[in-house]
Design a protein around this motif. Structure first.
Motif, PDB file in Angstrom:
ATOM      1  N   VAL A  91     107.544 -23.972  34.090  1.00  0.00           N
ATOM      2  CA  VAL A  91     108.698 -23.126  34.390  1.00  0.00           C
ATOM      3  C   VAL A  91     109.847 -23.954  34.959  1.00  0.00           C
ATOM      4  N   ALA A  92     109.510 -24.931  35.795  1.00  0.00           N
ATOM      5  CA  ALA A  92     110.545 -25.724  36.454  1.00  0.00           C
ATOM      6  C   ALA A  92     111.227 -26.700  35.503  1.00  0.00           C
ATOM      7  N   TYR A  93     110.462 -27.295  34.592  1.00  0.00           N
ATOM      8  CA  TYR A  93     111.009 -28.375  33.778  1.00  0.00           C
ATOM      9  C   TYR A  93     111.153 -28.013  32.296  1.00  0.00           C
ATOM     10  N   ALA A  94     110.673 -26.852  31.891  1.00  0.00           N
ATOM     11  CA  ALA A  94     110.814 -26.463  30.490  1.00  0.00           C
ATOM     12  C   ALA A  94     111.308 -25.018  30.427  1.00  0.00           C
ATOM     13  N   ASP A  95     110.446 -24.115  30.004  1.00  0.00           N
ATOM     14  CA  ASP A  95     110.815 -22.710  29.859  1.00  0.00           C
ATOM     15  C   ASP A  95     109.544 -21.895  29.979  1.00  0.00           C
ATOM     16  N   TRP A  96     109.647 -20.643  30.443  1.00  0.00           N
ATOM     17  CA  TRP A  96     108.452 -19.822  30.640  1.00  0.00           C
ATOM     18  C   TRP A  96     107.665 -19.619  29.350  1.00  0.00           C
ATOM     19  N   ARG A  97     108.328 -19.725  28.206  1.00  0.00           N
ATOM     20  CA  ARG A  97     107.617 -19.513  26.930  1.00  0.00           C
ATOM     21  C   ARG A  97     106.557 -20.587  26.681  1.00  0.00           C
ATOM     22  N   TRP A  98     106.698 -21.729  27.335  1.00  0.00           N
ATOM     23  CA  TRP A  98     105.720 -22.793  27.158  1.00  0.00           C
ATOM     24  C   TRP A  98     104.382 -22.474  27.805  1.00  0.00           C
ATOM     25  N   ILE A  99     104.317 -21.519  28.723  1.00  0.00           N
ATOM     26  CA  ILE A  99     103.012 -21.161  29.295  1.00  0.00           C
ATOM     27  C   ILE A  99     102.119 -20.507  28.238  1.00  0.00           C
ATOM     28  N   PHE A 100     102.722 -19.988  27.186  1.00  0.00           N
ATOM     29  CA  PHE A 100     101.956 -19.456  26.051  1.00  0.00           C
ATOM     30  C   PHE A 100     101.820 -20.471  24.933  1.00  0.00           C
ATOM     31  N   LEU A 101     102.871 -21.260  24.702  1.00  0.00           N
ATOM     32  CA  LEU A 101     102.815 -22.254  23.628  1.00  0.00           C
ATOM     33  C   LEU A 101     101.796 -23.343  23.910  1.00  0.00           C
ATOM     34  N   ILE A 102     101.535 -23.633  25.197  1.00  0.00           N
ATOM     35  CA  ILE A 102     100.573 -24.677  25.521  1.00  0.00           C
ATOM     36  C   ILE A 102      99.164 -24.325  25.036  1.00  0.00           C
ATOM     37  N   SER A 136     101.025 -15.792  36.154  1.00  0.00           N
ATOM     38  CA  SER A 136     101.591 -15.232  37.382  1.00  0.00           C
ATOM     39  C   SER A 136     102.715 -16.100  37.946  1.00  0.00           C
ATOM     40  N   THR A 137     102.664 -17.410  37.695  1.00  0.00           N
ATOM     41  CA  THR A 137     103.689 -18.288  38.251  1.00  0.00           C
ATOM     42  C   THR A 137     105.043 -18.098  37.574  1.00  0.00           C
ATOM     43  N   ALA A 138     105.058 -17.532  36.373  1.00  0.00           N
ATOM     44  CA  ALA A 138     106.303 -17.421  35.605  1.00  0.00           C
ATOM     45  C   ALA A 138     106.917 -16.032  35.649  1.00  0.00           C
ATOM     46  N   VAL A 139     106.326 -15.113  36.418  1.00  0.00           N
ATOM     47  CA  VAL A 139     106.824 -13.734  36.427  1.00  0.00           C
ATOM     48  C   VAL A 139     108.310 -13.642  36.810  1.00  0.00           C
ATOM     49  N   PRO A 140     108.778 -14.326  37.866  1.00  0.00           N
ATOM     50  CA  PRO A 140     110.213 -14.207  38.196  1.00  0.00           C
ATOM     51  C   PRO A 140     111.122 -14.633  37.041  1.00  0.00           C
ATOM     52  N   GLN A 141     110.759 -15.735  36.364  1.00  0.00           N
ATOM     53  CA  GLN A 141     111.576 -16.201  35.249  1.00  0.00           C
ATOM     54  C   GLN A 141     111.503 -15.247  34.053  1.00  0.00           C
ATOM     55  N   ILE A 142     110.319 -14.697  33.794  1.00  0.00           N
ATOM     56  CA  ILE A 142     110.173 -13.758  32.686  1.00  0.00           C
ATOM     57  C   ILE A 142     111.015 -12.513  32.929  1.00  0.00           C
ATOM     58  N   VAL A 143     110.930 -11.968  34.139  1.00  0.00           N
ATOM     59  CA  VAL A 143     111.700 -10.767  34.472  1.00  0.00           C
ATOM     60  C   VAL A 143     113.198 -11.075  34.425  1.00  0.00           C
ATOM     61  N   GLY A 144     113.582 -12.254  34.909  1.00  0.00           N
ATOM     62  CA  GLY A 144     114.988 -12.612  34.872  1.00  0.00           C
ATOM     63  C   GLY A 144     115.523 -12.749  33.465  1.00  0.00           C
ATOM     64  N   ASP A 145     114.674 -13.160  32.533  1.00  0.00           N
ATOM     65  CA  ASP A 145     115.102 -13.356  31.146  1.00  0.00           C
ATOM     66  C   ASP A 145     115.025 -12.080  30.327  1.00  0.00           C
ATOM     67  N   LEU A 146     113.910 -11.341  30.476  1.00  0.00           N
ATOM     68  CA  LEU A 146     113.674 -10.171  29.634  1.00  0.00           C
ATOM     69  C   LEU A 146     113.945  -8.849  30.328  1.00  0.00           C
ATOM     70  N   LEU A 173     102.967 -15.072  19.567  1.00  0.00           N
ATOM     71  CA  LEU A 173     103.833 -13.889  19.614  1.00  0.00           C
ATOM     72  C   LEU A 173     104.430 -13.692  21.006  1.00  0.00           C
ATOM     73  N   CYS A 174     103.628 -13.963  22.056  1.00  0.00           N
ATOM     74  CA  CYS A 174     104.154 -13.848  23.421  1.00  0.00           C
ATOM     75  C   CYS A 174     105.321 -14.812  23.635  1.00  0.00           C
ATOM     76  N   ALA A 175     105.190 -16.016  23.101  1.00  0.00           N
ATOM     77  CA  ALA A 175     106.265 -16.994  23.251  1.00  0.00           C
ATOM     78  C   ALA A 175     107.531 -16.578  22.505  1.00  0.00           C
ATOM     79  N   LEU A 176     107.383 -15.735  21.482  1.00  0.00           N
ATOM     80  CA  LEU A 176     108.530 -15.293  20.682  1.00  0.00           C
ATOM     81  C   LEU A 176     109.061 -13.935  21.124  1.00  0.00           C
ATOM     82  N   ALA A 177     108.476 -13.345  22.188  1.00  0.00           N
ATOM     83  CA  ALA A 177     108.842 -11.984  22.599  1.00  0.00           C
ATOM     84  C   ALA A 177     110.327 -11.901  22.943  1.00  0.00           C
ATOM     85  N   TRP A 178     110.949 -10.766  22.543  1.00  0.00           N
ATOM     86  CA  TRP A 178     112.383 -10.575  22.747  1.00  0.00           C
ATOM     87  C   TRP A 178     112.702  -9.603  23.876  1.00  0.00           C
ATOM     88  N   ASN A 179     111.710  -8.837  24.337  1.00  0.00           N
ATOM     89  CA  ASN A 179     111.904  -7.983  25.499  1.00  0.00           C
ATOM     90  C   ASN A 179     110.556  -7.742  26.155  1.00  0.00           C
TER      91      ASN A 179
END
Length: 557
Positions: A198-209, A71-81, A131-137
């Motif tokens: 999200v602040a110091y890396a990228d939203w994809r790391w919330i899945f990669l972790i 939930s913390t990364a939703v703004p960044q996810i929407v902004g990217d995808l 797969l979530c970390a690799l999502a393109w849209n």
């Protein structure tokens, strides 16, 4: 009664000691075997290693963190995808997959063992995370979240079942309290971890972790968790038709509940069409399961009073939980003018007191019994929910925080006795199905509660704000909270009234849970006298014969 007739589990007095002391739970067996409730855990019980316990806690941490970190990364996810209009399906799709897969995994763990199901579920969850970390849209991300949810269903149900396999009845609250602590810590740490990534890396790391944590837990499971060889017998028959019908029926009905009143009106054609289709599939599911040799959802889950009462009571708990988890943060921000972080601390009292009271619950049900302990806990919860109506406006932050602390304490005493009690009434060969059924009902209750209590809140908000020209629904309120200066006095009063109404609805759910226990649950749960189980990962030697469904139903009749 069959070959099992001499065992305490077929006697409606079998719980015995839960009405006086724990010894009575464990010493009614007449088979002379090792008693899992005795102090030494039974002669054939092999203690789980610390590595296995750590693996179970890490495995449970994966879905627990997922519930808050995304939930913390939703703004960044929407902004990217992109895909703002459908981003809610990041949560709904995952929830649907977890819910509909729970009964399937429960049956599979009873058929093939816990270890293969847990390993397969872990691999599926980790594959979905990658797969979530690799999502393109957004569409791809939602699809991969569903894959992740299918793995999450295996993790939640099987870990809870293994907790019963690995520990005797007397010590089971210890592992259950540890698992509750995982959820409590995840509720606090999840948003912080997600925000930092999200602040110091990228939203994809919330899945990669998830990958290193899950891989380490999987390594510990593979190396440390071993189940004795299963006796030779006929090849298990998998109820594929039942599993597919469960997925279809659950998916359609949950979609109707999740999207109703949000994507479309409750009485619109899409909503009515989905409910009609879901009811038709539910009727088909009953027919399919009655004909199946090994049904995914066997009839005894609802014919046995103990399990049916626990299912309904925990379903009501799912409804009830929506009030604090969804509406208290909004109340804290809109009415008390707290920051999002401070609003989270108001709710954190519940997440912290819950595992503490769960650890204490064993002393309660050892004295008064499983049912009476659950009744005591839910009665306290009902009083706390009703006390919400007496909060002053606007009041101080410590007042709702205190109520949340008390609510968590009472719910810990309510939930744990029901889970432990149900698991103690069934042999190993039925424990996965029984555990999955109560978790499934709790998930259904949460979905139903979100729909019903959300509708109540929207109705009250609309009525209160109709003449003020302010926002008239929860989404508009949440958007207004992002700009605190836009939160008017009228909006604050409207939110206060809406949350009061939601807590009254939650109190009604608590009353329904009490009625289910009073009317359906036997005064003493028919606990198996020799609770060493089949070849769960802790048992060495000859497996315990399974009690027939007919004997169990007769015991509870």
């Amino acid at each position: 009664m069959g070959a099992d007739s001499g065992r305490g589990g077929t006697d409606d007095r079998a719980e015995g000691g839960t009405e006086g002391n724990t010894e009575g739970i464990t010493n009614r067996g007449t088979d002379g075997g090792a008693d899992s409730g005795s102090d030494d855990g039974g002669a054939h019980i092999r203690r789980p290693t610390r590595a296995v316990v750590a693996a179970l806690m890490l495995t449970m941490a994966l879905p627990a963190l997922d519930a808050t970190i995304v939930s913390t990364a939703v703004p960044q996810i929407v902004g990217d995808l992109g895909g703002f209009s459908v981003f809610s399906w990041l949560f709904s799709g995952y929830l649907l997959a977890v819910t509909v897969s729970l009964p399937v995994y429960g049956k599979l763990s009873d058929t093939f063992g816990r270890r293969p199901v847990l390993i397969a579920g872990s691999l599926l969850f980790l594959a979905g995370s990658l797969l979530c970390a690799l999502a393109w849209n957004m569409a791809a991300l939602i699809a991969f979240r569903i894959v992740q949810g299918l793995g999450g269903g295996a993790l939640q149900g099987t870990v809870q079942t293994l907790a019963a396999d690995l520990y005797p009845l007397r010590e089971r609250p210890r592992i259950q309290a540890k698992l509750s602590t995982v959820w409590a810590l995840s509720a606090v740490a999840g948003p912080a971890i997600g925000g930092a990534l999200v602040a110091y890396a990228d939203w994809r790391w919330i899945f990669l972790i998830n990958l290193p944590v899950g891989a380490f837990a999987l390594l510990l499971l593979v190396r440390g968790l071993h189940e004795p060889s299963r006796p030779a017998g006929p090849r298990p028959r998998i109820d594929w038709a039942g599993a597919l019908t469960v997925f279809a029926c659950g998916g359609v009905l949950l979609t109707a509940l999740v999207q109703g009143g949000v994507a479309w009106d409750w009485f619109s054609a899409p909503s009515l069409g989905l409910f009609a289709t879901g009811l038709a599939l539910a009727a088909l599911l009953v027919v399919v399961e009655r004909r199946a040799a090994e049904p995914v959802i066997p009839g005894w889950v609802w014919r046995r009073r103990t399990i049916a009462a626990a299912n309904l009571a925990l379903g009501a708990l799912g409804v009830l939980m929506v009030a604090p988890t969804v509406f208290v943060p909004t109340y804290a921000q809109a009415v008390l003018s707290l920051s999002p972080i401070a609003a989270g601390f108001v709710l954190s009292g519940m997440t912290l007191s819950w595992p503490v009271s769960a650890a204490f619950a064993q002393h309660v049900y050892a004295r008064v019994g499983f049912r009476n302990s659950a009744l005591l806990g839910m009665s306290g919860s009902l009083l706390v929910l009703l006390a919400w109506q007496s909060l002053p406006y606007p009041g101080a932050a410590w007042q709702p925080a205190l109520l949340m602390l008390l609510l968590g304490a009472t719910l810990g005493i309510f939930q744990l006795p029901l889970i432990v009690g149900v698991q103690s009434t069934v042999p190993w060969s039925e424990r996965g199905t029984a555990t999955a059924s109560i978790l499934f009902c709790r998930q259904i209750g949460q979905t139903l509660g979100a729909a019903v209590l959300g509708a109540i809140a929207n109705h009250v908000l609309s009525d209160r704000l109709r003449d003020s020209g302010g926002p008239g629904d929860l989404e508009s309120v949440n958007r207004a909270l992002e700009e605190p200066d836009e939160v008017t006095a009228a909006l604050r009063h409207a939110v206060d009234a809406a949350v009061d109404s939601v807590f009254l609805g939650a109190a009604a759910a608590a009353g329904a849970a009490l009625l289910a226990l009073l009317l359906l649950a036997p005064r003493r749960f028919p606990v198996l006298a020799s609770e060493t189980g089949h070849p769960g990962a802790r048992v060495q030697g000859k497996p315990e014969p399974s009690r027939s469904a007919e004997a169990a139903e007769a015991a509870e009749g």
